[in-house]
Scaffold this motif. Sequence first.
Motif, PDB file in Angstrom:
ATOM      1  N   LEU A  23       0.835  -1.206   0.000  1.00  0.00           N
ATOM      2  CA  LEU A  23       0.000   0.000   0.000  1.00  0.00           C
ATOM      3  C   LEU A  23       0.867   1.253   0.000  1.00  0.00           C
ATOM      4  N   ASP A  24       2.022   1.176   0.658  1.00  0.00           N
ATOM      5  CA  ASP A  24       2.986   2.280   0.653  1.00  0.00           C
ATOM      6  C   ASP A  24       4.352   1.712   0.998  1.00  0.00           C
ATOM      7  N   SER A  25       5.316   1.942   0.152  1.00  0.00           N
ATOM      8  CA  SER A  25       6.660   1.396   0.385  1.00  0.00           C
ATOM      9  C   SER A  25       7.459   2.200   1.408  1.00  0.00           C
ATOM     10  N   MET A  26       6.957   3.399   1.782  1.00  0.00           N
ATOM     11  CA  MET A  26       7.691   4.308   2.681  1.00  0.00           C
ATOM     12  C   MET A  26       9.076   4.608   2.105  1.00  0.00           C
ATOM     13  N   ARG A  27       9.100   4.953   0.842  1.00  0.00           N
ATOM     14  CA  ARG A  27      10.363   5.146   0.131  1.00  0.00           C
ATOM     15  C   ARG A  27      11.237   6.228   0.756  1.00  0.00           C
ATOM     16  N   PHE A  28      10.636   7.366   1.130  1.00  0.00           N
ATOM     17  CA  PHE A  28      11.443   8.442   1.704  1.00  0.00           C
ATOM     18  C   PHE A  28      12.134   7.993   2.981  1.00  0.00           C
ATOM     19  N   ILE A  29      11.421   7.237   3.820  1.00  0.00           N
ATOM     20  CA  ILE A  29      12.012   6.768   5.081  1.00  0.00           C
ATOM     21  C   ILE A  29      13.258   5.936   4.805  1.00  0.00           C
ATOM     22  N   ARG A  30      13.185   5.061   3.823  1.00  0.00           N
ATOM     23  CA  ARG A  30      14.321   4.172   3.550  1.00  0.00           C
ATOM     24  C   ARG A  30      15.486   4.895   2.882  1.00  0.00           C
ATOM     25  N   GLU A  31      15.217   6.023   2.236  1.00  0.00           N
ATOM     26  CA  GLU A  31      16.280   6.725   1.505  1.00  0.00           C
ATOM     27  C   GLU A  31      16.913   7.860   2.293  1.00  0.00           C
TER      28      GLU A  31
ATOM     29  N   LEU B  10      -1.475   4.767  15.772  1.00  0.00           N
ATOM     30  CA  LEU B  10      -0.323   5.593  16.135  1.00  0.00           C
ATOM     31  C   LEU B  10       0.869   5.278  15.241  1.00  0.00           C
ATOM     32  N   LEU B  11       1.152   3.983  15.065  1.00  0.00           N
ATOM     33  CA  LEU B  11       2.264   3.553  14.206  1.00  0.00           C
ATOM     34  C   LEU B  11       2.030   4.007  12.770  1.00  0.00           C
ATOM     35  N   HIS B  12       0.838   3.783  12.264  1.00  0.00           N
ATOM     36  CA  HIS B  12       0.477   4.163  10.886  1.00  0.00           C
ATOM     37  C   HIS B  12       0.650   5.662  10.677  1.00  0.00           C
ATOM     38  N   ASP B  13       0.084   6.471  11.574  1.00  0.00           N
ATOM     39  CA  ASP B  13       0.148   7.927  11.411  1.00  0.00           C
ATOM     40  C   ASP B  13       1.577   8.446  11.545  1.00  0.00           C
ATOM     41  N   ALA B  14       2.342   7.847  12.468  1.00  0.00           N
ATOM     42  CA  ALA B  14       3.715   8.308  12.686  1.00  0.00           C
ATOM     43  C   ALA B  14       4.594   8.045  11.466  1.00  0.00           C
ATOM     44  N   LEU B  15       4.551   6.837  10.945  1.00  0.00           N
ATOM     45  CA  LEU B  15       5.402   6.511   9.791  1.00  0.00           C
ATOM     46  C   LEU B  15       4.982   7.283   8.547  1.00  0.00           C
ATOM     47  N   HIS B  16       3.682   7.441   8.350  1.00  0.00           N
ATOM     48  CA  HIS B  16       3.225   8.200   7.188  1.00  0.00           C
ATOM     49  C   HIS B  16       3.623   9.674   7.308  1.00  0.00           C
ATOM     50  N   ALA B  17       3.579  10.214   8.520  1.00  0.00           N
ATOM     51  CA  ALA B  17       3.981  11.615   8.726  1.00  0.00           C
ATOM     52  C   ALA B  17       5.468  11.798   8.411  1.00  0.00           C
TER      53      ALA B  17
END
Length: 260
Positions: A74-82, A113-120
């Motif tokens: 649904l979302d790879s969280m690309r920015f977080i990993r880069e 909480l986890l979902h909102d934090a990582l997406h933010a």
Amino acid sequence: MNKWEGIVLRSIPYGETNKIVTLFTREAGKLTAMARGAKKPASRLAAITQQFTHGSFLIRKGKGMGTLEQGEQLDSMRFIREDLEATAYASYIVELIDRLSDDNERVGGVYGLLHDALHAINEQYDPEAIALFVEWKMLPVAGIHPIVHQCANCGATEGEFAFSFKEIGFLCHRCFHVDRYLIRITPNQLKLIRTFSTVPIHRIGNLTLKKTTKDFMKKIVRTIYDEQVGIRLKSRSFLDQLESTPELLPKKKKPDEKVT
């Protein structure tokens, strides 16, 4: 067979081709599943089992560990990993939630909480401020319930306040004698502690805090974790190193700071 929405907390190699994946799911809380063949680059499970990934997971449950059959990203969280800073704070958040959560036990509010934090963080909000939100909001999950709406000793709601580690909450000026080591706080700091403790992340918007404010808030909440919860996180050691040597981070354009 169960189809659950979740986020990958951690993924560790198992044997030559497999991974053991720990997920935090919306429907069932934290659980662990075997992802067979996920270490193979061409595996359909390779991408979905990366840490921080938000996805929909099809899991076959047995008597022991479940098996991850397939997943949809649904979302790879690309920015977080880069981004190194984003990775560091996201790692701290997932490790904290992982350590404070039991397998197969659904605790209300933690997945959100986890979902909102990582997406933010992935949307490039201040990762340090987001981590602070998570630290304050996970205290009740750890069994700690700070008293932030009134004096912990007499119940007063008006007056000058300070924070007491002895009472784990506020003391009004009439009760300062209760804790000789209390920390004086300003009305702004009092308001922020209440905000961090009670207001959902998605309702805050792009809150910008001065570094001195974040350091003050961090000192309080981490002292509570050290003295009352007693957990030590590997990711926190890396964060401490990162914060003490900011030159390791690439320079970013600073947003206009609010006076807070």
